[in-house]
Design a protein around this motif. Structure first.
Motif, mmCIF file in Angstrom:
data_model
loop_
_atom_site.group_PDB
_atom_site.id
_atom_site.type_symbol
_atom_site.label_atom_id
_atom_site.label_comp_id
_atom_site.label_asym_id
_atom_site.label_seq_id
_atom_site.Cartn_x
_atom_site.Cartn_y
_atom_site.Cartn_z
ATOM 1 N N ASP A 120 0.812 -1.210 0.000
ATOM 2 C CA ASP A 120 0.000 0.000 0.000
ATOM 3 C C ASP A 120 0.845 1.260 0.000
ATOM 4 N N HIS A 121 2.136 1.125 -0.319
ATOM 5 C CA HIS A 121 2.996 2.283 -0.535
ATOM 6 C C HIS A 121 2.747 2.829 -1.945
ATOM 7 N N GLY A 122 3.371 3.933 -2.296
ATOM 8 C CA GLY A 122 3.187 4.474 -3.624
ATOM 9 C C GLY A 122 4.113 5.642 -3.868
ATOM 10 N N CYS A 123 4.284 5.982 -5.140
ATOM 11 C CA CYS A 123 5.089 7.136 -5.519
ATOM 12 C C CYS A 123 4.609 7.641 -6.873
ATOM 13 N N GLY A 124 5.203 8.730 -7.313
ATOM 14 C CA GLY A 124 4.791 9.324 -8.574
ATOM 15 C C GLY A 124 5.240 8.582 -9.803
ATOM 16 N N ALA A 125 6.115 7.561 -9.617
ATOM 17 C CA ALA A 125 6.597 6.787 -10.766
ATOM 18 C C ALA A 125 5.748 5.556 -11.022
ATOM 19 N N HIS A 126 4.506 5.571 -10.591
ATOM 20 C CA HIS A 126 3.590 4.448 -10.821
ATOM 21 C C HIS A 126 3.450 4.203 -12.326
ATOM 22 N N SER A 127 3.386 2.920 -12.672
ATOM 23 C CA SER A 127 3.339 2.570 -14.102
ATOM 24 C C SER A 127 2.093 3.101 -14.789
ATOM 25 N N GLU A 128 1.009 3.325 -14.042
ATOM 26 C CA GLU A 128 -0.224 3.817 -14.631
ATOM 27 C C GLU A 128 -0.527 5.241 -14.190
ATOM 28 N N ALA A 129 0.500 5.967 -13.775
ATOM 29 C CA ALA A 129 0.265 7.320 -13.267
ATOM 30 C C ALA A 129 -0.253 8.239 -14.356
ATOM 31 N N ALA A 130 0.290 8.168 -15.550
ATOM 32 C CA ALA A 130 -0.150 9.023 -16.660
ATOM 33 C C ALA A 130 0.048 8.256 -17.953
ATOM 34 N N VAL A 131 -1.028 8.113 -18.726
ATOM 35 C CA VAL A 131 -0.953 7.421 -20.008
ATOM 36 C C VAL A 131 -0.626 8.460 -21.076
ATOM 37 N N MET A 132 0.521 8.317 -21.689
ATOM 38 C CA MET A 132 0.945 9.265 -22.717
ATOM 39 C C MET A 132 0.173 9.015 -24.005
ATOM 40 N N PRO A 133 -0.371 10.062 -24.628
ATOM 41 C CA PRO A 133 -1.102 9.857 -25.890
ATOM 42 C C PRO A 133 -0.153 9.396 -26.983
ATOM 43 N N PRO A 134 -0.629 8.533 -27.863
ATOM 44 C CA PRO A 134 0.254 8.046 -28.932
ATOM 45 C C PRO A 134 0.649 9.171 -29.868
ATOM 46 N N THR A 135 1.865 9.134 -30.314
ATOM 47 C CA THR A 135 2.378 10.145 -31.231
ATOM 48 C C THR A 135 1.915 9.838 -32.654
ATOM 49 N N LEU A 136 1.267 10.813 -33.303
ATOM 50 C CA LEU A 136 0.780 10.632 -34.672
ATOM 51 C C LEU A 136 1.889 11.007 -35.650
ATOM 52 N N GLU A 137 2.214 10.079 -36.514
ATOM 53 C CA GLU A 137 3.239 10.346 -37.513
ATOM 54 C C GLU A 137 2.621 11.069 -38.717
ATOM 55 N N GLN A 138 3.225 12.174 -39.102
ATOM 56 C CA GLN A 138 2.735 12.935 -40.244
ATOM 57 C C GLN A 138 3.100 12.212 -41.548
ATOM 58 N N PRO A 139 2.117 12.025 -42.418
ATOM 59 C CA PRO A 139 2.432 11.351 -43.699
ATOM 60 C C PRO A 139 3.294 12.263 -44.582
ATOM 61 N N PRO A 140 4.112 11.691 -45.403
ATOM 62 C CA PRO A 140 4.949 12.511 -46.301
ATOM 63 C C PRO A 140 4.092 13.232 -47.328
ATOM 64 N N PRO A 141 4.523 14.394 -47.795
ATOM 65 C CA PRO A 141 3.723 15.118 -48.802
ATOM 66 C C PRO A 141 3.659 14.346 -50.131
ATOM 67 N N ILE A 142 2.504 14.497 -50.826
ATOM 68 C CA ILE A 142 2.281 13.797 -52.109
ATOM 69 C C ILE A 142 2.692 14.729 -53.254
ATOM 70 N N LEU A 143 3.662 14.308 -54.022
ATOM 71 C CA LEU A 143 4.153 15.091 -55.146
ATOM 72 C C LEU A 143 3.785 14.387 -56.465
ATOM 73 N N ASP A 144 3.096 15.125 -57.355
ATOM 74 C CA ASP A 144 2.736 14.576 -58.668
ATOM 75 C C ASP A 144 3.809 15.021 -59.669
ATOM 76 N N ASP A 145 4.704 14.157 -59.957
ATOM 77 C CA ASP A 145 5.783 14.491 -60.889
ATOM 78 C C ASP A 145 5.513 13.986 -62.310
ATOM 79 N N LEU A 146 4.276 13.583 -62.587
ATOM 80 C CA LEU A 146 3.940 13.115 -63.925
ATOM 81 C C LEU A 146 3.108 14.150 -64.699
ATOM 82 N N GLY A 147 2.183 14.813 -64.063
ATOM 83 C CA GLY A 147 1.334 15.778 -64.755
ATOM 84 C C GLY A 147 1.923 17.179 -64.711
ATOM 85 N N TYR A 148 1.248 18.122 -65.388
ATOM 86 C CA TYR A 148 1.703 19.505 -65.405
ATOM 87 C C TYR A 148 0.479 20.391 -65.604
ATOM 88 N N ASP A 149 0.636 21.663 -65.266
ATOM 89 C CA ASP A 149 -0.438 22.645 -65.390
ATOM 90 C C ASP A 149 -0.074 23.646 -66.479
#
Length: 271
Positions: free
Chosen positions: A216-245
């Motif tokens: 029944d002891h405890g400290c701030g380093a508890h494994s469930e003290a704070a659940v970190m939100p998952p990091t969202l990876e940014q998708p790479p930009p989409i480049l159209d190198d076949l068409g032209y304007d």
């Protein structure tokens, strides 16, 4: 059954009057000027009286000289039996002597120091006398040849000491903890009878890492003290190198075929 009565010895008048004899005896063992006034006398037995004199030594304030005189049966002369320096009611006394085993405190044992354990230490019991069926250590204690193991008294003392210490539930660290150690993923329960109440902290970032902690002891380093939100990876930009304007040409745009008049000479900075 008759009650035993103690007889108070009568004071011998010759011993009571031997004040100067007692003073001379005190002056013979004291330094000059250290024997003060006569403080009184006390009967010690038949024809035995102790006279008290003040001690004037500044190092022994509150002490007094005690000179015991006695007279043999049917004798006329009084003789000195003993002369000592005794503490009085206001004497400065050293503290009572305490054995080293009672003066020792946790943390006093240094590198190279040995702490012997007496053969009749009630915290230990013979290894074959373990009466705890849930303690699986008893199965290999015979093979390892451990002569003694924790007795029930030694185990109870350890439980009280751990539970009431800094690794128990009453420490400031435990009061500020988000949850108890029993629900922490880094909590490693002990084996045997102490499994339900104590374990070892296995979190390297916790203040009690590698130490026995209460469930029944405890400290701030508890494994469930704070659940970190998952990091969202940014998708790479989409480049159209076949068409032209198609871009509309500007009327004021510079003629790419020739922007310099033929009849105008322009210095280029070289001959």
């Amino acid at each position: 059954m008759s009650r035993t009565r103690s007889r108070t010895p009568a004071l011998d008048q010759a011993c009571v009057d031997a004040v100067e004899l007692a003073r001379v005896a005190a002056q013979q063992i004291a330094r000059p000027g250290e024997v003060g006034e006569h403080l009184g006398y006390e009967g010690e037995g038949d024809r035995v009286v102790t006279h008290y004199f003040a001690c004037l030594d500044r190092a022994y304030r509150g002490w007094r000289w005690a000179v015991t005189v006695a007279r043999a049966s049917r004798a006329r002369h009084v003789t000195v039996s003993e002369t000592v320096l005794l503490p009085g009611a206001e004497a400065l006394m050293p503290p009572a002597w305490v054995p080293w085993s009672e003066r020792l405190r946790p943390g006093d044992l240094g590198v190279g120091d040995l702490l012997p354990t007496s053969a009749d230490d009630d915290r230990l019991a013979p290894g074959f006398s373990s009466d705890d069926d849930t303690d699986h250590q008893m199965f290999f204690e015979y093979g390892l040849g451990r002569a003694r193991v924790l007795s029930p008294l030694g185990r109870d003392q350890a439980v009280r000491r751990w539970h009431s210490g800094e690794s128990g539930p009453h420490s400031p660290l435990a009061h500020a903890a988000p949850a108890q150690c029993s629900t922490c993923g880094f909590y490693w329960p002990l084996a045997g009878a102490l499994r339900m109440g104590f374990g070892v902290c296995a979190n390297e970032y916790a203040p009690d890492d590698g130490k026995v902690v209460a469930a029944d002891h405890g400290c701030g380093a508890h494994s469930e003290a704070a659940v970190m939100p998952p990091t969202l990876e940014q998708p790479p930009p989409i480049l159209d190198d076949l068409g032209y304007d198609l871009m509309e040409a500007d009327d004021e745009a510079t003629d790419l075929t020739g922007s310099v008049e033929e009849d105008v000479s322009e210095p280029f900075g070289h001959s």
